[in-house]
Design a protein around this motif. Structure first.
Motif, short mmCIF file in Angstrom:
data_model
loop_
_atom_site.label_atom_id
_atom_site.label_comp_id
_atom_site.label_asym_id
_atom_site.label_seq_id
_atom_site.Cartn_x
_atom_site.Cartn_y
_atom_site.Cartn_z
N VAL A 196 0.82 -1.12 0.20
CA VAL A 196 0.12 0.06 0.03
C VAL A 196 0.89 1.30 0.11
O VAL A 196 1.86 1.51 0.71
N VAL A 197 0.66 2.19 -1.00
CA VAL A 197 1.53 3.37 -1.10
C VAL A 197 0.60 4.50 -0.88
O VAL A 197 -0.32 4.72 -1.78
N GLU A 198 0.97 5.52 0.10
CA GLU A 198 0.07 6.55 0.62
C GLU A 198 0.56 7.67 -0.47
O GLU A 198 1.80 7.71 -0.51
N ARG A 199 -0.21 8.57 -0.86
CA ARG A 199 0.23 9.74 -1.66
C ARG A 199 -0.54 11.03 -1.20
O ARG A 199 -1.29 11.05 -0.49
N ARG A 200 0.40 12.18 -1.02
CA ARG A 200 0.09 13.23 -0.26
C ARG A 200 -1.24 13.78 -0.84
O ARG A 200 -1.91 14.59 -0.34
#
Length: 381
Positions: free
Chosen positions: A68-72
């Motif tokens: 899971v990659v969170e993005r601003r």
């Protein structure tokens, strides 16, 4: 725990209980300040390894594992990495040099009772540690934990299954070795993947617990139960392992049938130990000492700079959840800090977690749940 007894519950044959006499614990709640935020929806999530910088490894029912990659700006992205076919989500941990370790538990149900997505597919071998690297078509087996446990029987087994195995928790060490907590073997193991070698770090001794009040009539084979208050010797059920900021190894207990609330312990083990004993009658003796007591149905541990985090599947116990008792779906997350002789415990996100399965800490605290059915990766402030 129904499907919840999961392989905690195929572990249920390996589930056992503990004794009273927990030291005083200073408890408080966070007042709701740590309200969880949904990062991304998942299906039956359990495994969590927070890598930092908004990147988190997760596993889901059916054996999918993803990053899971969170993005601003914008929603988080789920990057599928692979699949390890299993009825119950494997545990997951990132090791050195880009290796990802996956751990399967006890055998699942017969083929006709499997999840629809798994029917007709060969299930991954049970009780096995796997490794995977980017570019590999599938995870590769490293060691057979179940085979090792057949040579290392539990000397305090209460179920006439001394060589049973249900590996449940995993953490990779910086030196390339891997720690595995076995919920049926009631022990902590250390694996040397390159040598395919396993050694027993510590064994968790059963404790005596009273049958809790308020349980309904229970049919065989678990019932009928003795009267409330009757003492029962029960096993530890080592579900979880983490490495503290102090470098020590920590193990958490589920506590077996009848899952008496407030009898799960957290143990602190000296790194490099072999054949240590975690004994509730002598909790301050030897290489394994009791770090905290008074918890209920711990399914995962995590470590951060503030202390050790203990995750409870149900604050009323896994058995209460399996019986369908009201309120048993509420889980708990607790931060444990030692200041002096008495551990200070603070509950986070009180009343906001439903049957959570996994927890880890990086720049935030991440929790996966509910463990059964539609769930999510949650981030706590």
């Amino acid at each position: 725990m129904g499907k919840a007894a999961i392989r905690i519950g195929t572990t249920v044959a390996a589930l056992a209980l503990a004794a009273i006499g927990a030291p005083a614990v200073a408890r408080q709640q966070d007042g709701g300040r740590a309200a969880p935020k949904t990062v991304v929806p998942l299906m039956g999530p359990r495994g969590v390894d927070a890598l930092g910088d908004g990147r988190t490894l997760v596993t889901e029912s059916g054996g999918n594992f993803s990053l899971v990659v969170e993005r601003r700006h914008g929603p988080a992205r789920v990057v599928p990495l692979g699949n390890l076919p299993s009825e119950f989500p494997p545990a997951i941990a990132k090791g050195p040099h880009g290796v990802i370790y996956l751990l399967t538990g006890a055998s699942g149900p017969p083929p006709e009772q499997r999840q629809p997505a798994l029917r007709g597919r060969a299930a991954a071998p049970p009780a096995t540690l796997f490794k995977w690297k980017r570019g590999w078509p599938a995870p590769k087996p490293v060691v057979d934990i179940g085979a090792y446990q057949k040579t290392d029987p539990d000397p305090w087994d209460q179920e006439n299954l001394p060589t049973d195995s249900n590996p449940f928790g995993v953490v990779a060490l910086d030196d390339g070795t891997v720690l595995v907590s076995d919920a049926a073997g009631n022990d902590l193991l250390r694996v040397w993947p390159k040598k395919r070698k396993i050694k027993t770090v510590a064994r968790l001794v059963p404790r005596t617990v009273p049958v809790p009040a308020g349980l309904p009539d229970v049919p065989p084979p678990m019932g009928p139960l003795p009267p409330a208050g009757t003492p029962i010797v029960s096993e530890a059920v080592a579900t979880s392992v983490t490495v503290g900021a102090d470098g020590y190894w920590y193990v958490g207990e589920l506590r077996g049938f009848p899952a008496t609330p407030g009898t799960s312990q957290v143990w602190r083990i000296k790194p490099g130990s072999k054949n240590a004993t975690c004994d509730p009658l002598h909790p301050r003796k030897g290489a394994c000492t009791r770090y905290a007591d008074g918890f209920t149905s711990i399914t995962d541990l995590a470590a951060g700079p503030k202390g050790i985090y203990a995750l409870e599947l149900s604050k009323k116990s896994w058995f209460a959840f399996e019986l369908g008792l009201p309120g048993a779906q509420e889980g708990g997350l607790f931060l444990i800090r030692h200041r002096g002789a008495t551990p200070r415990v603070r509950e986070l996100a009180a009343g906001r977690l439903v049957n959570p399965g996994g927890v880890d800490v990086s720049d935030h605290v991440y929790v996966a749940g509910p463990l059964f059915g539609p769930g999510a990766l949650l981030r706590l402030r």
